[in-house]
Design an enzyme around this catalytic site. Structure first.
Site, PDB file in Angstrom:
ATOM      1  N   LEU A 221      10.769  -7.357   4.038  1.00  0.00           N
ATOM      2  CA  LEU A 221      10.932  -7.904   5.371  1.00  0.00           C
ATOM      3  C   LEU A 221      12.170  -8.740   5.653  1.00  0.00           C
ATOM      4  O   LEU A 221      12.655  -9.091   6.609  1.00  0.00           O
ATOM      5  CB  LEU A 221       9.885  -8.997   5.729  1.00  0.00           C
TER       6      LEU A 221
ATOM      7  N   ASN B 160      14.165   3.204   4.121  1.00  0.00           N
ATOM      8  CA  ASN B 160      13.018   2.479   4.909  1.00  0.00           C
ATOM      9  C   ASN B 160      11.950   3.195   5.438  1.00  0.00           C
ATOM     10  O   ASN B 160      12.451   4.329   5.968  1.00  0.00           O
ATOM     11  CB  ASN B 160      13.675   1.415   5.568  1.00  0.00           C
TER      12      ASN B 160
ATOM     13  N   SER C  37       1.062  -1.381  -0.014  1.00  0.00           N
ATOM     14  CA  SER C  37       0.022   0.111   0.066  1.00  0.00           C
ATOM     15  C   SER C  37       0.840   1.212   0.036  1.00  0.00           C
ATOM     16  O   SER C  37       0.550   2.248  -0.771  1.00  0.00           O
ATOM     17  CB  SER C  37      -1.030   0.144   1.180  1.00  0.00           C
ATOM     18  N   ASN C  38       1.908   1.272   0.649  1.00  0.00           N
ATOM     19  CA  ASN C  38       2.809   2.360   0.638  1.00  0.00           C
ATOM     20  C   ASN C  38       3.438   2.424  -0.874  1.00  0.00           C
ATOM     21  O   ASN C  38       3.648   3.697  -1.301  1.00  0.00           O
ATOM     22  CB  ASN C  38       4.079   2.198   1.568  1.00  0.00           C
TER      23      ASN C  38
ATOM     24  N   HIS D 134       9.440   2.771   8.895  1.00  0.00           N
ATOM     25  CA  HIS D 134       9.019   1.929  10.021  1.00  0.00           C
ATOM     26  C   HIS D 134       7.895   2.371  10.874  1.00  0.00           C
ATOM     27  O   HIS D 134       7.881   3.714  11.009  1.00  0.00           O
ATOM     28  CB  HIS D 134      10.346   1.826  11.120  1.00  0.00           C
TER      29      HIS D 134
ATOM     30  N   ASP E 124      16.417  -1.752  11.383  1.00  0.00           N
ATOM     31  CA  ASP E 124      15.987  -0.500  11.624  1.00  0.00           C
ATOM     32  C   ASP E 124      17.205   0.479  12.477  1.00  0.00           C
ATOM     33  O   ASP E 124      16.405   1.322  13.173  1.00  0.00           O
ATOM     34  CB  ASP E 124      14.703  -0.547  12.696  1.00  0.00           C
TER      35      ASP E 124
HETATM   36  C1  GRF Z   1       4.425  -0.548   6.710  1.00  0.00           C
HETATM   37  O1  GRF Z   1       3.506  -0.467   7.876  1.00  0.00           O
HETATM   38  C2  GRF Z   1       5.815  -0.191   6.713  1.00  0.00           C
HETATM   39  O2  GRF Z   1       5.995   0.702   7.784  1.00  0.00           O
HETATM   40  C3  GRF Z   1       6.377  -1.353   7.259  1.00  0.00           C
HETATM   41  O3  GRF Z   1       5.671  -2.389   6.707  1.00  0.00           O
HETATM   42  C4  GRF Z   1       4.147  -1.813   6.278  1.00  0.00           C
HETATM   43  C5  GRF Z   1       4.214  -1.932   4.796  1.00  0.00           C
HETATM   44  O4  GRF Z   1       2.760  -2.102   4.247  1.00  0.00           O
HETATM   45  N1  GRF Z   1       7.809  -1.340   7.048  1.00  0.00           N
HETATM   46  P1  GRF Z   1       2.531  -1.922   2.970  1.00  0.00           P
HETATM   47  O5  GRF Z   1       2.985  -3.194   2.152  1.00  0.00           O
HETATM   48  O6  GRF Z   1       3.141  -0.626   2.274  1.00  0.00           O
HETATM   49  O7  GRF Z   1       0.817  -1.882   2.857  1.00  0.00           O
END
Ligand code: GRF
Length: 199
Positions: A91, A108, A19-20, A110, A151
């Protein structure tokens, strides 16, 4: 000499929903000076890959050998002339030779205020559950450069949000994600502008 006009190429890496990535793709749609050139995932099932295909962005799925092979990763990124690697829910620990090669070019996000609630195992829902369990009053987001540790790396941006009465981890996760979607594209853009001016 810098003309400030070269296209900046981004590669987005993730393991899940993406989603990001989508918010970044949407944000840059009308900004041709910044192009999402490659999407990378370690997870063949990641919905991120679907999003990439729908947007006609090249996607690459890394198998275990490829993930551990810095030459492969470096040449993949070079093939797409990538200037900036944006991790969004990726991940896996990044290969250290690869990170040395792209020092200062891997970002990244977080979903908490690092250094709190970071490190191995602190991802996704685990982060928000720990924050709620500890009855924190605030949480937020951190955008940072990536180095060899989970992180860690230089923090570029943080924004906090107040945790409302009665929020559970699910509510906190959704509020944090909204903030991520708003801020990550803006910070990526700032960094792209710096890259563009240094060309
Ligand atoms: C987000 O909460 C980001 O902070 C973390 O993983 C999540 C990714 O969500 N690193 P998406 O795949 O972007 O929906």
């Amino acid at each position: 000499m810098s003309t400030g006009k070269k296209t900046v190429h981004i590669s987005i890496w993730g393991s899940g929903s993406g989603s990001n990535a989508q918010s970044i793709i949407d944000y840059f749609r009308a900004k041709p000076e910044i192009k999402i050139s490659l999407i990378v995932s370690d997870n063949p099932e990641a919905y991120l890959l679907e999003r990439g295909r729908k947007e006609q962005i090249p996607v690459s799925i890394l198998n275990v050998e490829q993930r551990k092979n810095p030459e492969f990763l470096i040449s993949l990124v070079h093939d797409y002339q990538v200037d900036l690697i944006v991790l969004a829910g990726y991940l896996r620990k990044m290969n250290s030779v690869f990170l040395d090669t792209f020092e200062g070019q891997v970002l990244n996000i977080h979903p908490a205020l690092l250094p709190a609630y970071g490190g191995k195992g602190m991802y996704g829902h685990f982060v928000h559950e720990a924050v709620i369990r500890n009855q924190e009053k605030t949480s937020g987001i951190t955008i940072h450069f990536v180095d060899g540790e989970y992180d860690r790396g230089e923090i570029i941006f943080q924004e906090s949000l107040e945790i409302g009465e009665g929020w559970d981890a699910t509510k906190l996760a959704s509020e944090v994600l909204k903030l991520e979607h708003k801020k990550y594209p803006e910070i990526v853009e700032d960094i792209c502008k710096k890259i563009s001016h240094s060309h």
